[in-house]
Design an enzyme around this catalytic site. Structure first.
Site, PDB file in Angstrom:
ATOM      1  N   GLU A 248      -7.342   1.407 -12.634  1.00  0.00           N
ATOM      2  CA  GLU A 248      -8.663   1.617 -12.042  1.00  0.00           C
ATOM      3  C   GLU A 248      -9.669   2.103 -13.078  1.00  0.00           C
ATOM      4  OE1 GLU A 248     -11.371   1.531  -8.881  1.00  0.00           O
ATOM      5  OE2 GLU A 248      -9.288   0.896  -8.887  1.00  0.00           O
TER       6      GLU A 248
ATOM      7  N   ASN B 245     -14.003  -3.034  -1.367  1.00  0.00           N
ATOM      8  CA  ASN B 245     -12.614  -3.324  -1.735  1.00  0.00           C
ATOM      9  C   ASN B 245     -11.613  -2.648  -0.816  1.00  0.00           C
ATOM     10  OD1 ASN B 245     -13.958  -4.490  -3.876  1.00  0.00           O
ATOM     11  ND2 ASN B 245     -12.568  -3.710  -5.430  1.00  0.00           N
TER      12      ASN B 245
ATOM     13  N   LYS C 254      -8.702   7.201  -5.049  1.00  0.00           N
ATOM     14  CA  LYS C 254      -8.188   5.875  -4.716  1.00  0.00           C
ATOM     15  C   LYS C 254      -6.918   5.994  -3.874  1.00  0.00           C
ATOM     16  CE  LYS C 254      -9.456   1.584  -5.719  1.00  0.00           C
ATOM     17  NZ  LYS C 254     -10.832   1.086  -5.747  1.00  0.00           N
TER      18      LYS C 254
ATOM     19  N   TYR D 154     -14.591   8.938  -1.519  1.00  0.00           N
ATOM     20  CA  TYR D 154     -14.532   8.037  -2.678  1.00  0.00           C
ATOM     21  C   TYR D 154     -15.948   7.652  -3.065  1.00  0.00           C
ATOM     22  CZ  TYR D 154     -12.519   4.774  -5.986  1.00  0.00           C
ATOM     23  OH  TYR D 154     -12.184   4.121  -7.148  1.00  0.00           O
TER      24      TYR D 154
ATOM     25  N   THR E 131     -16.295  -7.723 -16.712  1.00  0.00           N
ATOM     26  CA  THR E 131     -14.986  -8.192 -16.259  1.00  0.00           C
ATOM     27  C   THR E 131     -14.927  -8.360 -14.749  1.00  0.00           C
ATOM     28  OG1 THR E 131     -14.158  -5.915 -16.210  1.00  0.00           O
ATOM     29  CG2 THR E 131     -13.735  -7.192 -18.190  1.00  0.00           C
TER      30      THR E 131
END
Length: 550
Positions: free
Chosen positions: A235, A453, A164, A91, A294
């Site tokens: 995502e 995360n 993901k 990732y 954001t």
């Protein structure tokens, strides 16, 4: 010549050289494999040796991607055996390099592609997969507008959804047979892609407005109808769309946005740990966010919500937050403020006497000096933006500041931990968005927690699935953050604020139990569970060859 048996082309069933002679006879594989019959351990050892023969991480990514498409059990076994080493390869950050070259290097894809130009294909795209309403637990979708700090990469970004899902399975045991990767192809504004003969996506500018919204609505309606129990993960959508889609739909669908909610929750976990050291409450915090997109504003939202839970009014909570973006401190006289920034815009009269740069901005250093934040977060991708002056001003305002430079990769981080520790004289409580080695300072090794995360969203997803939660609530996100923070003791000088990723399976299980418990407490759970710990363990897929699979 007979057709090659399907089992060797089915990554969920293929065992390669691990098929026994009895299995080879049963499946008509005689003569199609070398004589040796290997164990999974032997296969994994060979695969790891092959991985280490490559010189670059991108070559390792390509090898693992091919293995993923050939033998899922072996792929996940190798990842789990070397989890901390493999996560950055499968990732972030290596997937970013793979995305830039994806159309040129294309071989095959695991994603479902939905074109804004053919909305009539949305439902058939899922119906032809052969899955029933109870067969899918998780769907990750992207439109690839804002990929990992590298921007708009159109259809190339489908690898984000695939990657993901791989982390979900590796970290939390989400069954890879019960997930889908989806890409919304709405075009791209990346001129390099539009003018590349190899580009495989829609060759037009990125669509917005009603056509874009209609595709998102149609996607949500379709998957919620066909797969009513699936968690719908969004995502790497563009900042404005990400927040708008989440706010519009989170009460109606089982929807989760990792860039907004997951990133905010992992920051909350870091702050929970930091407050154990400072012995303060959320209501006492003053927050400066540098990089007010954001993601950064989502962090502000969650910290402000924690202040409200401790007794402040929403207005008072927001008054303790300062946002700084490319135009300096966000103030209420700025034109075209994004709707997510507007609630935190400082009254221009309040800052009338503050120093401004030659181009009229109120810069980060001035904000830190005036606001005296207890927490400074960086989500700006502006490398070295947290200068020595900024760190010293931060420490002049508060004894033990929480300092979270979260941008990644390394060349985008706001400050390297070695500087943060030295310039704060070891007083800053630091977590970063990249993995770094411990920092020695005055006889103490400062372990720097990675605000990854992956510490949070896999367990959150698993807890949502196990409980059958109809929504991902703020309480479930908070429970996940507290569960992550609860896995470390930050009290000793130099201790990490966050757990390491090495034991991510156990960490994810802990988070899942906390999330499922909160879902039950809030009344959004739909699955009766007698023993949550056992239910979570039973739900975690393991990369082993099962007799029934051959």
């Amino acid at each position: 010549m007979s057709k090659k048996p399907d089992v060797l082309t089915d990554p969920l069933r293929n065992r390669g050289t691990a098929f026994t002679y009895q299995q080879r006879e049963k499946l008509a594989l005689i003569g199609r494999l070398p004589a040796a019959v290997e164990t999974l351990d032997e296969q994994a050892a060979r695969a790891y040796t092959q991985i280490n023969s490559f010189e670059t991480d991108l070559e390792k990514y390509d090898y693992l991607n091919a293995l993923h498409n050939r033998n899922e059990v072996l792929y996940y076994r190798v990842i789990l055996d070397h989890l901390a080493e493999m996560l950055p390869i499968i990732y972030d950050p290596v997937v970013g390099d793979a995305i830039e070259n994806w159309s040129h290097d294309y071989r095959q894809s695991r994603a479902v592609y939905l074109s804004v130009d053919r909305p009539q294909d949305v439902r058939p795209s899922f119906e032809t997969l052969g899955f029933g309403p109870d067969d899918i637990d998780l769907i990750v979708v992207t439109d690839a507008q804002e990929i990992l700090g590298i921007g708009d990469w159109g259809v190339n970004g489908s690898e984000i959804s695939v990657g993901k899902l791989a982390v979900y399975t590796a970290a939390a045991g989400i069954d890879p047979a019960r997930v889908l990767a989806v890409h919304l192809d709405v075009g791209t504004d990346n001129e390099t892609l539009l003018n590349s003969p190899a580009y495989l996506g829609n060759r037009h500018a990125r669509v917005s407005g009603d056509r874009y919204d209609d595709l998102v609505d149609l996607y949500l309606e379709t998957v919620a109808d066909l797969f009513p129990h699936a968690l719908l993960h969004f995502e790497d959508f563009g900042p404005a769309n990400a927040r708008r889609i989440l706010e519009k739909n989170r009460g109606k669908y089982r929807i989760f946005n990792d860039d907004n909610q997951g990133t905010g929750a992992i920051v909350m976990a870091s702050v929970f740990s930091g407050l154990k050291v400072t012995k303060q409450s959320f209501a006492e915090q003053r927050l400066v966010v540098f990089g007010a997109g954001t993601a950064g504003t989502g962090m502000a939202d969650q910290i402000a919500a924690a202040m409200v839970r401790e007794g402040l009014s929403l207005a008072d909570a927001r008054s303790r937050v300062w946002l700084v973006d490319i135009n300096g401190l966000v103030t209420d006289d700025m034109a075209d403020l994004p709707n997510y920034q507007a609630p935190y815009a400082r009254p221009v009269a309040e800052v009338a006497g503050w120093a401004r740069t030659i181009d009229g901005k109120i810069d980060l250093l001035t904000v830190v000096k005036k606001a005296k934040p207890t927490i400074l977060i960086g989500t700006s991708t502006a490398h070295n933006a947290f200068t020595r002056d900024v760190v010293e001003a931060l420490c002049a305002g508060v004894e033990r500041p929480i300092l979270l430079p979260l941008s990644n990769p390394t060349e985008r981080i706001e400050i390297m931990p070695v500087d943060a520790i030295a310039w704060s004289k070891g007083n800053a409580l630091v977590a970063t968005g990249i993995p770094v080695d411990p920092v020695p300072f005055e006889g103490v090794d400062y372990v720097i927690g990675e605000a990854n995360n992956a510490l949070l969203y896999p367990g959150l997803g698993l807890g949502t699935i196990v409980s059958g939660a109809t929504q991902v609530t703020d309480g479930m996100l908070l429970a996940a953050a507290e569960a992550v923070a609860g896995q470390v003791d930050p009290s000793a000088r130099g201790a990490s604020l966050l757990p390491p990723v090495d034991n991510l399976r156990a960490s994810s299980a802990t988070v899942a139990v906390a999330v499922a418990k909160q879902a039950i407490a809030e009344g959004v759970a739909t699955k009766p569970v007698a023993n949550l710990v056992q239910a979570v363990e039973d739900a975690m897929w393991q990369p082993v060859y099962r007799d029934g699979d051959a």
